[in-house]
Motif scaffolding. Structure first.
Motif, short mmCIF file in Angstrom:
data_model
loop_
_atom_site.label_atom_id
_atom_site.label_comp_id
_atom_site.label_asym_id
_atom_site.label_seq_id
_atom_site.Cartn_x
_atom_site.Cartn_y
_atom_site.Cartn_z
N TYR A 48 0.81 -1.22 0.00
CA TYR A 48 0.00 0.00 0.00
C TYR A 48 0.84 1.27 0.00
N LYS A 49 2.17 1.07 0.03
CA LYS A 49 3.13 2.18 -0.02
C LYS A 49 3.09 3.08 1.22
N VAL A 71 8.85 5.05 7.10
CA VAL A 71 7.59 5.60 6.60
C VAL A 71 7.83 6.20 5.22
N ASN A 72 6.89 5.95 4.31
CA ASN A 72 7.00 6.49 2.95
C ASN A 72 6.53 7.95 2.95
N ILE A 76 2.33 8.70 0.19
CA ILE A 76 1.04 8.82 0.89
C ILE A 76 0.85 10.21 1.47
N LEU A 77 -0.37 10.73 1.32
CA LEU A 77 -0.72 12.04 1.88
C LEU A 77 -1.88 11.90 2.86
N PHE A 131 -4.05 14.19 -5.69
CA PHE A 131 -5.26 14.05 -4.88
C PHE A 131 -5.52 12.58 -4.54
N GLU A 132 -5.22 11.68 -5.50
CA GLU A 132 -5.46 10.25 -5.29
C GLU A 132 -4.55 9.66 -4.21
N ASN A 133 -3.51 10.38 -3.82
CA ASN A 133 -2.58 9.88 -2.79
C ASN A 133 -3.08 10.15 -1.37
#
Length: 377
Positions: A48-49, A71-72, A76-77, A131-133
């Motif tokens: 899931y990154k 942590v990535n 991811i946002l 936005f999708e992040n």
């Protein structure tokens, strides 16, 4: 919508706490969870990154070398808003709490719900593909917050009605949190400043409060705990908007303070805008304006010190945190309160000022959103 199990959240929280990385072996030793469970959780977090692999860890063993897990902070946002009386702050950041986008949106209270419902479209326009992040969103607001059914009561924009955000969740199916603003401030300090308090009484700038008892944030059945401002200190005192007489909020309200000081302060001071007036009162006390002024000011602070002491002694709380955005919690006012609490209390309280920078205030919705991923404090 991606949801993590409690054990997966524990693993992510453990990795999140180690800013320079941690191995699977160290995670296992820390959490006392089986190697297989850790491995499955890590693989899901990698897929899931949420986390990424770092450098190989040097080892003398013959087994397969491990890589550091971090942590990535690129992919991811998380996002959220913090609602204020005439605006809200919209913030987007990464999993480390670094702000990537922020915006102050002026709004009338009657338009707040409509504006919030439009946030997904607004962020799509501002962020484009990124936005999708966004994996989690939070609403931080004054009022009684029921986290179970996503409702707010007794907020300035809710008035007497109960407002639900269930439709917001249905329209934007990502991880969602709603949190009282005072609780959120304390959560932010604990997450990003690594503060650890087993028992804490935190008083915010407007005399709202938050409690941690036995390492657990106390919300009450319907999210209505912590209204310290409505702690009654004198039943013959000024009328409070809540209906009682002599609440802390009533004694420290702009209207009462201007009436209280009307015979000893120049009219130019009494005509100041609310926040400037309250700051001025604190400054005048620091300067020892006049003997009668200081006496009257300290009489008010004594009421506050007594109320704080009664709460902490009753609940056996060891840490008192005062938000220095409140002018009565800084400078000589803070010192007076600290001395009086220590004098009145039967406990050896640690009394600490909480200082918020502008950047930390913006981080508050991010901290709440992060709890969707790494669990409650």
């Amino acid at each position: 919508m991606i949801e993590l199990s409690e054990k997966e959240k524990l693993v992510l929280h453990t990795i999140w706490n180690k800013k320079f990385g941690i191995s699977q072996t160290d995670i296992k030793d820390s959490l006392k969870i089986s190697k297989a469970t850790i491995s499955r959780a890590v693989n899901k977090l990698l897929d899931y990154k949420f986390v990424k692999e770092g450098e190989l860890i040097p080892t003398n063993s013959k087994g397969r070398p491990q890589k550091l897990l971090l942590v990535n902070d690129k992919k991811i946002l998380v996002s959220g808003i913090m609602i204020r009386s005439n605006h809200y702050n919209l913030v987007v950041g990464n999993l480390n709490g670094e702000i990537k986008y922020s915006e102050k949106i002026d709004i009338k209270s009657i338009d707040i719900i409509k504006s919030i419902n439009n946030i997904p479209n607004h962020l799509k326009e501002k962020l484009g593909e990124k936005f999708e992040n966004i994996m989690a969103f939070s609403i931080v607001t004054p009022g009684y917050v029921n986290k179970k059914d996503y409702t707010i009561r007794k907020s300035f924009f809710a008035k007497k009605q109960e407002i639900s955000f269930k439709n917001f969740i249905n329209d934007w199916p990502i991880l969602f949190q709603i949190e009282n603003d005072v609780n959120a401030s304390l959560i932010t300090k604990i997450l990003f400043d690594s503060a650890t308090f087993k028992s804490t009484f935190y008083i915010d700038k407007g005399f709202g409060a938050s409690f941690i008892i036995n390492n657990k944030l106390i919300r009450g059945e319907k999210g209505g705990e912590g209204e310290f401002g409505h702690f009654q200190v004198d039943p013959k005192g000024p009328k409070c908007w809540c209906g009682k007489n002599g609440c802390i909020s009533a004694f420290f309200s702009e209207g009462y303070l201007k009436e209280y000081y009307k015979n000893i302060l120049p009219k130019t001071y009494l005509n100041l805008e609310k926040n400037v007036f309250l700051d001025t009162l604190s400054d005048l006390y620091n300067e020892r304006f006049t003997e009668i002024y200081v006496t009257m000011y300290e009489e008010l602070l004594e009421k506050l010190a007594n109320a704080i002491t009664n709460v902490t002694d009753l609940l056996c709380i060891d840490n008192i945190i005062l938000n220095t955005i409140n002018p009565f919690f800084r400078g000589n006012s803070y010192k007076f309160l600290k001395d009086k609490i220590n004098e009145y209390s039967s406990r050896n309280n640690k009394i600490l000022p909480m200082i918020f920078t502008e950047n930390e205030i913006k981080q508050i919705p991010l901290a709440v959103s992060l709890t969707s991923l790494i669990g409650e404090i």
